[in-house]
Design a protein around this motif. Structure first.
Motif, PDB file in Angstrom:
ATOM      1  N   GLU A  28      21.990 -33.875  41.552  1.00 51.15           N
ATOM      2  CA  GLU A  28      23.259 -34.232  40.931  1.00 51.15           C
ATOM      3  C   GLU A  28      23.146 -33.993  39.431  1.00 51.15           C
ATOM      4  N   LEU A  29      24.049 -33.187  38.878  1.00 54.35           N
ATOM      5  CA  LEU A  29      24.049 -32.877  37.454  1.00 54.35           C
ATOM      6  C   LEU A  29      25.416 -33.175  36.858  1.00 54.35           C
ATOM      7  N   LYS A  30      25.416 -33.574  35.594  1.00 59.18           N
ATOM      8  CA  LYS A  30      26.664 -33.768  34.888  1.00 59.18           C
ATOM      9  C   LYS A  30      27.195 -32.413  34.415  1.00 59.18           C
ATOM     10  N   PRO A  31      28.510 -32.283  34.233  1.00 59.31           N
ATOM     11  CA  PRO A  31      29.053 -31.024  33.710  1.00 59.31           C
ATOM     12  C   PRO A  31      28.385 -30.651  32.391  1.00 59.31           C
ATOM     13  N   GLY A  32      28.056 -29.377  32.235  1.00 59.93           N
ATOM     14  CA  GLY A  32      27.388 -28.917  31.025  1.00 59.93           C
ATOM     15  C   GLY A  32      26.716 -27.578  31.235  1.00 59.93           C
ATOM     16  N   ARG A  33      25.964 -27.166  30.234  1.00 60.03           N
ATOM     17  CA  ARG A  33      25.272 -25.877  30.245  1.00 60.03           C
ATOM     18  C   ARG A  33      23.790 -26.107  30.553  1.00 60.03           C
ATOM     19  N   TYR A  34      23.237 -25.278  31.451  1.00 59.46           N
ATOM     20  CA  TYR A  34      21.851 -25.452  31.877  1.00 59.46           C
ATOM     21  C   TYR A  34      21.131 -24.106  31.930  1.00 59.46           C
ATOM     22  N   GLU A  35      19.814 -24.157  31.676  1.00 58.59           N
ATOM     23  CA  GLU A  35      18.930 -23.020  31.854  1.00 58.59           C
ATOM     24  C   GLU A  35      17.783 -23.440  32.772  1.00 58.59           C
ATOM     25  N   TYR A  36      17.195 -22.454  33.481  1.00 54.91           N
ATOM     26  CA  TYR A  36      16.167 -22.826  34.449  1.00 54.91           C
ATOM     27  C   TYR A  36      15.296 -21.632  34.813  1.00 54.91           C
ATOM     28  N   LYS A  37      14.166 -21.940  35.452  1.00 53.71           N
ATOM     29  CA  LYS A  37      13.254 -20.970  36.035  1.00 53.71           C
ATOM     30  C   LYS A  37      12.588 -21.616  37.237  1.00 53.71           C
ATOM     31  N   TYR A  38      11.952 -20.788  38.064  1.00 51.00           N
ATOM     32  CA  TYR A  38      11.138 -21.291  39.166  1.00 51.00           C
ATOM     33  C   TYR A  38       9.666 -21.141  38.808  1.00 51.00           C
ATOM     34  N   VAL A  39       8.840 -22.079  39.291  1.00 51.57           N
ATOM     35  CA  VAL A  39       7.410 -22.069  38.985  1.00 51.57           C
ATOM     36  C   VAL A  39       6.646 -22.053  40.307  1.00 51.57           C
ATOM     37  N   ILE A  40       5.997 -20.929  40.601  1.00 47.87           N
ATOM     38  CA  ILE A  40       5.264 -20.775  41.849  1.00 47.87           C
ATOM     39  C   ILE A  40       3.882 -21.403  41.719  1.00 47.87           C
ATOM     40  N   ASP A  41       3.593 -22.369  42.608  1.00 49.75           N
ATOM     41  CA  ASP A  41       2.316 -23.101  42.620  1.00 49.75           C
ATOM     42  C   ASP A  41       2.031 -23.770  41.288  1.00 49.75           C
ATOM     43  N   GLY A  42       3.091 -24.079  40.533  1.00 47.78           N
ATOM     44  CA  GLY A  42       2.935 -24.795  39.274  1.00 47.78           C
ATOM     45  C   GLY A  42       2.352 -23.968  38.154  1.00 47.78           C
ATOM     46  N   LYS A  43       2.170 -22.631  38.363  1.00 45.09           N
ATOM     47  CA  LYS A  43       1.514 -21.799  37.351  1.00 45.09           C
ATOM     48  C   LYS A  43       2.328 -20.552  36.992  1.00 45.09           C
ATOM     49  N   ASN A  44       2.867 -19.897  37.998  1.00 48.80           N
ATOM     50  CA  ASN A  44       3.528 -18.614  37.794  1.00 48.80           C
ATOM     51  C   ASN A  44       5.030 -18.816  37.604  1.00 48.80           C
ATOM     52  N   TRP A  45       5.497 -18.663  36.355  1.00 56.49           N
ATOM     53  CA  TRP A  45       6.912 -18.843  36.049  1.00 56.49           C
ATOM     54  C   TRP A  45       7.680 -17.600  36.482  1.00 56.49           C
ATOM     55  N   LYS A  46       8.790 -17.797  37.201  1.00 51.95           N
ATOM     56  CA  LYS A  46       9.544 -16.699  37.779  1.00 51.95           C
ATOM     57  C   LYS A  46      11.033 -16.903  37.533  1.00 51.95           C
ATOM     58  N   GLU A  47      11.700 -15.891  36.956  1.00 52.19           N
ATOM     59  CA  GLU A  47      13.151 -15.998  36.767  1.00 52.19           C
ATOM     60  C   GLU A  47      13.865 -15.775  38.095  1.00 52.19           C
ATOM     61  N   ASP A  48      15.055 -16.340  38.206  1.00 51.49           N
ATOM     62  CA  ASP A  48      15.862 -16.208  39.412  1.00 51.49           C
ATOM     63  C   ASP A  48      16.611 -14.880  39.353  1.00 51.49           C
ATOM     64  N   PRO A  49      16.302 -13.899  40.215  1.00 47.98           N
ATOM     65  CA  PRO A  49      16.992 -12.616  40.141  1.00 47.98           C
ATOM     66  C   PRO A  49      18.476 -12.701  40.456  1.00 47.98           C
ATOM     67  N   GLU A  50      18.893 -13.834  41.070  1.00 45.40           N
ATOM     68  CA  GLU A  50      20.304 -13.994  41.440  1.00 45.40           C
ATOM     69  C   GLU A  50      20.975 -15.111  40.646  1.00 45.40           C
ATOM     70  N   ALA A  51      20.452 -15.381  39.437  1.00 48.13           N
ATOM     71  CA  ALA A  51      21.060 -16.407  38.595  1.00 48.13           C
ATOM     72  C   ALA A  51      22.489 -16.014  38.223  1.00 48.13           C
ATOM     73  N   PRO A  52      23.386 -16.987  37.997  1.00 49.99           N
ATOM     74  CA  PRO A  52      24.751 -16.648  37.580  1.00 49.99           C
ATOM     75  C   PRO A  52      24.795 -15.835  36.296  1.00 49.99           C
ATOM     76  N   ALA A  53      23.786 -16.036  35.401  1.00 49.17           N
ATOM     77  CA  ALA A  53      23.700 -15.276  34.153  1.00 49.17           C
ATOM     78  C   ALA A  53      22.277 -15.412  33.617  1.00 49.17           C
ATOM     79  N   PHE A  54      21.975 -14.663  32.560  1.00 50.95           N
ATOM     80  CA  PHE A  54      20.640 -14.687  31.973  1.00 50.95           C
ATOM     81  C   PHE A  54      20.729 -14.857  30.466  1.00 50.95           C
ATOM     82  N   VAL A  55      19.726 -15.533  29.901  1.00 47.73           N
ATOM     83  CA  VAL A  55      19.569 -15.642  28.456  1.00 47.73           C
ATOM     84  C   VAL A  55      18.098 -15.426  28.130  1.00 47.73           C
ATOM     85  N   ASP A  56      17.812 -14.977  26.906  1.00 49.05           N
ATOM     86  CA  ASP A  56      16.427 -14.770  26.494  1.00 49.05           C
ATOM     87  C   ASP A  56      15.668 -16.093  26.507  1.00 49.05           C
TER      88      ASP A  56
END
Length: 645
Positions: free
Chosen positions: A71-99
């Motif tokens: 559950e999230l409140k309305p607003g702007r969010y950024e995120y990534k996935y972390v495989i096994d707590g070490k390998n950070w991975k961007e979501d290839p199907e994210a609604p949008a991307f930022v640096d």
């Protein structure tokens, strides 16, 4: 498995795949889904909502897809996935991307109070970055969107009886009272927006009613059965420009309409030669490949005659295998002959057509061989696109990665389900049942095959009485019911529709095609808001020419056969802005094609690429420069390709 069971399985397959989406809002929660081929014991969700903690929120693995609900409140969010707590991975199907500040990208989205998941303002600033959405170009628009001399984006809208108008979109968090549109003259209103580079969606709010801009550069699904207008603001030659998203794909491909008269599908003997005939109403070109030409995918070009792709070969008695190679939307698609005398496994999970050519009493006869099992009638292709931005200090910087998987399940002849995935979500689908003279079809986010593009989602029916073909189509929109009706009697087809070929108007479409003595076709579209589209083409075995005009843009192109090597050229000129584009391709060898393009606008753009074709795959390496005078300002190295199976 009976035909009825196969068809039932096809329908279930369609509805089962519609359930996936990368980030969606449902029942008061934001749902993240992530699918990866990397072996993972656990995948975590990290972002601005949990202070980027790499191990705080473990996802659950459900049917091969990692999933997390919050559950999230309305607003702007950024995120990534972390495989096994070490390998950070961007979501290839994210609604949008930022640096992300480290040379990579974070997924980004805005959650509105109404529960919409939208791209943030200014996201996806670099060209080619996927927003996880499929854009539909609008070829029928009037030129009402531009950047003024002061750098403001101007959007004009016609509503002569309106009392007040606002514009809402991703640039103002869809606030329907925040940005007023001003009346100028003669029923025209004008919105003035100060925007940074990025992709933006919008609608007009006319006297409280949400209206899609009929003159938008492109359209995108609004999540409620309708469409949002969409445009991209970008810099070129140091100046702001506005246009269709540069990752947009037009659905309004001009396809050859099928008209079947007298030709027998499959194989036959005509004048002592083996005559091949196959129907594919989605293909722009077709080729014949097999053991008789070392499986060369472009050596034997087929002709479109009475709605069938045809070819004729002089062959000696023997056993041969073959497939058809269709060019659909610029993509090479290998397909078995649904009317082949017999089949044999192709070694890739599909089947080749097989026939035995024998001579009896001085006459050639085609025979089948004992059919061999080839598995389920499923075939597909995977397309990929890697983009790297040229950097003066770092040379190459990763910019975007896109992948698309298309699967086609054909349980019985001429009845199929075709699904295209973008990551874990389906981007478009087509379902067709061919019952002889009666055809029933459903399409999702892709128009049905007509002379001009119609509604992207809907239901169609077709019925044939002798040489007369009837068509009926219903679209899907939240604000009304688009419809179209058509009738065809060779060589003419006529269609009428309301909100089917144009967002808010009645339309008339006419299509004429002649095959003799040369192939000649004409397409005309007229909308009752005085917009139109005209296209004409003629073709011989050695060369062809085509042209189109929509009131703003003039296009002219063609091809020339130079001793078996095809040269293609296309040009386009914008009467309003004065922009000019020329592009072309040339077959260096049977499996190597060179392409290039040059654009004159506020800057001088250049592109060049080389494509290598393999038996069931192709790879292209290309360089695109937004301004040849500033080679490191807006230049990209692109590696793309596809694999069929």
């Amino acid at each position: 498995m009976t035909n009825a069971m196969r068809l039932a399985f096809a329908v279930l397959l369609v509805f089962s795949v519609l359930a996936f989406s990368a980030v969606e809002y449902r029942d008061g929660k934001v749902i993240f889904t992530f699918k990866t081929d990397v072996k993972a014991n656990v995948v975590y969700l990290a972002g601005t909502f949990n202070n980027w903690n790499p191990t705080a929120w473990p996802m659950k693995l459900v049917d091969g897809v990692w999933r997390y609900e919050i559950e999230l409140k309305p607003g702007r969010y950024e995120y990534k996935y972390v495989i096994d707590g070490k390998n950070w991975k961007e979501d290839p199907e994210a609604p949008a991307f930022v640096d992300d500040g480290y040379g990579g990208k974070n997924g980004a989205f805005v959650l509105t109070p109404e529960g919409k998941i939208l791209p943030p303002d200014g996201a996806s600033k670099q060209a080619g970055v996927s927003t996880g959405k499929s854009y539909e170009l609008n070829p029928k628009r009037m030129d009402t969107i531009f950047v003024d001399p002061d750098g403001y984006v101007i959007i004009r809208f016609y509503a002569k009886d309106a009392k007040y108008i606002f514009i809402a979109g991703t640039f103002n968090n869809w606030n329907d009272k925040a940005t007023e549109v001003y009346f100028i003259e003669d029923g025209w209103w004008e919105a003035i927006l100060e925007l940074q580079p990025g992709i933006y969606e919008y609608k007009f709010v006319v006297d409280g009613k949400w209206i899609t801009d009929p003159n938008a550069f492109a359209f995108v699904d609004d999540g409620f059965g309708g469409k949002n207008g969409v445009f991209e603001v970008y810099r070129e030659g140091g100046k702001l420009k506005v246009g269709a998203p540069r990752v947009a794909i037009t659905p309004a491909e001009k396809l050859e309409e099928v008209k079947v008269q007298g030709i027998k599908p499959g194989l036959s003997i005509v004048d002592g030669k083996v005559f091949f005939a196959v129907k594919n109403d989605r293909a722009q070109e077709a080729y014949l490949a097999g053991t008789f030409n070392s499986w060369n995918p472009t050596a034997l070009k087929m002709k479109l005659v009475d709605g069938y792709w045809t070819a004729s070969l002089q062959l000696s008695p023997g056993t041969y295998e073959y497939k058809y190679v269709f060019i659909i939307g610029g993509n090479q698609v290998w397909q078995e002959d649904p009317n082949a005398p017999s089949y044999k496994p192709d070694g890739y999970g599909g089947k080749n057509g097989v026939f035995k050519l024998v001579s009896k009493d001085g006459q050639l006869i085609i025979e089948g061989i004992e059919e061999q099992a080839g598995g389920l009638p499923v075939k597909g292709k995977y397309e990929f696109d890697y983009t790297f931005k040229l950097d003066q200090s770092k040379y190459l910087v990763g910019s975007s990665t896109m992948g698309k998987l298309t699967l086609r399940f054909e349980p019985v002849k001429d009845s199929f389900v075709e699904l295209t995935y973008a990551g874990a979500s389906i981007s478009k689908a087509t379902l067709k049942f061919d019952l002889g003279n009666f055809t029933l079809g459903m399409h999702y986010r892709t128009p049905w095959s007509l002379p001009v593009g119609g509604s992207s989602t809907g239901l169609v029916v077709g019925y044939k009485i002798g040489s007369i073909q009837f068509f009926g189509g219903l679209g899907h929109e939240s604000t009304g019911l688009p419809w179209a009706f058509g009738v065809g009697y060779k060589p003419v087809e006529v269609y009428v529709g309301h909100r089917y070929f144009d967002e808010d108007n009645y339309s008339i479409v006419a299509y004429v095609e002649l095959d003799k003595p040369i192939k000649l076709s004409f397409t005309g579209l007229y909308n009752f808001n005085n917009t139109y589209y005209l296209e004409a083409a003629f073709e011989t075995e050695q060369f062809g020419v085509n042209a189109y005009f929509d009131g703003i843009t003039i296009g002219l192109g063609g091809f020339l056969d130079l001793s078996g090597k095809i040269l293609e050229i296309a040009t386009e000129y914008d009467l309003y802005y004065g922009d000019f584009l020329i592009s072309g391709s040339y077959e260096l060898t049977e499996d190597l094609v060179l392409d290039a393009g040059f654009e004159i606008s506020s800057s001088y753009g250049l592109s060049i690429g080389l494509t290598k074709f393999f038996e069931k795959a192709s790879v292209r390496v290309g360089l695109e420069m937004g301004d040849i005078l500033n080679p490191f300002q807006d230049s990209y190295l692109k590696i793309s390709g596809k694999v069929s199976f």
